[in-house]
Design a protein around this motif. Sequence first.
Motif, short mmCIF file in Angstrom:
data_model
loop_
_atom_site.label_atom_id
_atom_site.label_comp_id
_atom_site.label_asym_id
_atom_site.label_seq_id
_atom_site.Cartn_x
_atom_site.Cartn_y
_atom_site.Cartn_z
N LEU A 1 0.51 -1.45 0.13
CA LEU A 1 0.21 -0.14 -0.23
C LEU A 1 1.21 0.60 -0.46
N ALA A 2 0.13 2.44 -0.50
CA ALA A 2 1.04 3.69 -0.34
C ALA A 2 1.26 4.38 1.63
N ASN A 3 2.11 3.55 1.85
CA ASN A 3 2.20 4.49 2.94
C ASN A 3 3.82 4.51 2.92
N THR A 4 5.06 4.67 2.37
CA THR A 4 6.11 5.79 2.15
C THR A 4 6.03 5.90 0.99
N VAL A 5 6.67 7.23 0.37
CA VAL A 5 7.32 7.78 0.00
C VAL A 5 8.58 8.51 -0.98
N SER A 6 8.84 8.23 -1.76
CA SER A 6 10.26 8.19 -2.08
C SER A 6 11.03 10.29 -1.91
N LEU A 7 12.08 10.45 -1.30
CA LEU A 7 12.76 11.35 -0.93
C LEU A 7 12.77 12.10 -2.23
N ALA A 8 11.69 12.90 -2.05
CA ALA A 8 11.72 14.15 -3.23
C ALA A 8 11.01 16.18 -2.72
N LYS A 9 11.21 16.59 -3.52
CA LYS A 9 10.59 17.48 -2.86
C LYS A 9 8.80 18.23 -2.40
N ASP A 10 9.46 18.19 -1.05
CA ASP A 10 8.37 17.83 -0.49
C ASP A 10 7.62 16.74 -0.09
N GLY A 11 8.61 15.70 -0.32
CA GLY A 11 8.47 14.59 0.28
C GLY A 11 7.97 13.74 -0.87
N TYR A 12 7.41 13.76 -2.23
CA TYR A 12 7.24 12.44 -2.50
C TYR A 12 7.23 13.26 -4.12
N SER A 13 7.47 12.94 -5.24
CA SER A 13 8.08 12.44 -6.84
C SER A 13 6.43 12.57 -7.99
N GLU A 14 6.99 12.43 -8.83
CA GLU A 14 6.01 12.03 -10.05
C GLU A 14 5.49 10.81 -9.55
N ALA A 15 7.20 10.09 -9.37
CA ALA A 15 7.05 8.30 -9.57
C ALA A 15 6.09 7.84 -8.57
N ASP A 16 5.93 8.71 -7.01
CA ASP A 16 5.37 8.22 -6.22
C ASP A 16 3.17 8.33 -6.29
N VAL A 17 3.20 9.32 -6.74
CA VAL A 17 1.71 9.01 -7.54
C VAL A 17 1.38 8.23 -8.41
N ALA A 18 2.40 8.03 -9.62
CA ALA A 18 2.60 7.56 -10.79
C ALA A 18 1.75 6.06 -9.49
N ARG A 19 2.73 5.86 -8.23
CA ARG A 19 2.74 4.08 -8.17
C ARG A 19 1.83 4.01 -7.57
N VAL A 20 1.10 5.01 -6.75
CA VAL A 20 -0.33 4.76 -6.19
C VAL A 20 -1.20 5.02 -7.11
N LYS A 21 -1.28 6.02 -7.64
CA LYS A 21 -2.69 5.22 -8.89
C LYS A 21 -2.62 4.03 -9.18
N GLY A 22 -1.33 3.13 -9.68
CA GLY A 22 -1.35 2.53 -10.27
C GLY A 22 -2.44 1.30 -8.87
N GLU A 23 -2.26 1.11 -7.96
CA GLU A 23 -2.16 0.42 -6.72
C GLU A 23 -4.30 0.57 -7.03
N HIS A 24 -4.52 2.29 -6.88
CA HIS A 24 -6.27 2.38 -7.30
C HIS A 24 -6.49 1.98 -8.03
N ASP A 25 -5.88 1.76 -9.85
CA ASP A 25 -6.29 0.33 -10.19
C ASP A 25 -6.89 -0.83 -9.93
N SER A 26 -5.54 -0.99 -9.50
CA SER A 26 -5.56 -2.84 -8.54
C SER A 26 -6.87 -3.04 -8.14
N VAL A 27 -6.53 -1.55 -7.40
CA VAL A 27 -8.65 -2.26 -6.17
C VAL A 27 -9.54 -2.03 -6.99
N ASN A 28 -9.96 -1.17 -8.10
CA ASN A 28 -10.61 -0.56 -9.53
C ASN A 28 -10.76 -1.62 -9.96
N LYS A 29 -10.47 -2.36 -10.25
CA LYS A 29 -10.16 -4.32 -11.16
C LYS A 29 -10.79 -5.27 -10.48
#
Length: 242
Positions: free
Chosen positions: A66-94
């Motif tokens: 689950l999305a409980n960790t983020v990479s160290l980037a500006k403001d504590g998250y990056s676009e890669a983190d957002v993409a990963r969480v969107k992937g988890e979102h898609d997985s549950v929707n499926k």
Amino acid sequence: MTFPELFAAYWWLLFPLGGMAAGGFKALFASRERAQERAHEREIELYKLQHPETAALDPANRQQPLANTVSLAKDGYSEADVARVKGEHDSVNKRWLSYELDVGKLIDFPMMSDVREPLTVAFLRAKRDADALRPLEGDEISAKSRWDDYRNAVNAFAVAFDIAEKEAHRIKDSAFSDGERQRLGTARKLVNIAEDGAASPAERQTAYKRARKELDGLIVLPDVTIASLEQKVARMLDGTAG
């Protein structure tokens, strides 16, 4: 015969009667303990729904990251983190759509579409919240607070769906009477015929109509579920099953 005389004559009955009484009390206490354990489990499940951040720490919930960790980037998250969480979102929707688009699966696990069930309502609300916060693009999340909201919403959706699905698979059709379960079983067989490419067009059409009749009053099928089944039957009637 006086009480002392009765006692002297039948005192030996105290032992078997006492054993029977002890056994009865033991069974009663065991039944109460099982009921209390089940109630406690439901309390834990509901607590996890209300506090998904703690549920993510439960080892039982680590089978899907689950999305409980983020990479160290500006403001504590990056676009890669957002993409990963969107992937988890898609997985549950499926996983959710696998029920919504399959009448047979909803017949096997009717709780997944029963809005009278608190756990079903909980995951549907969590899905609504996650969907509303979902960004179209990764850079759309410009604030840390927005990122936290979306990440937590997806986590809550995953936890709520997992709990509801496990409960639906546990109880299956046990909430229905014997007669209702028989109707569900008949409807399941009819759906199989309606989706069977080897059946004749007339058989598929008849099976579809009978299945809808058997389910009437038992399961309220979502519109998308009905549409999916109708499309399958229509394709087969047109000779384009696939």
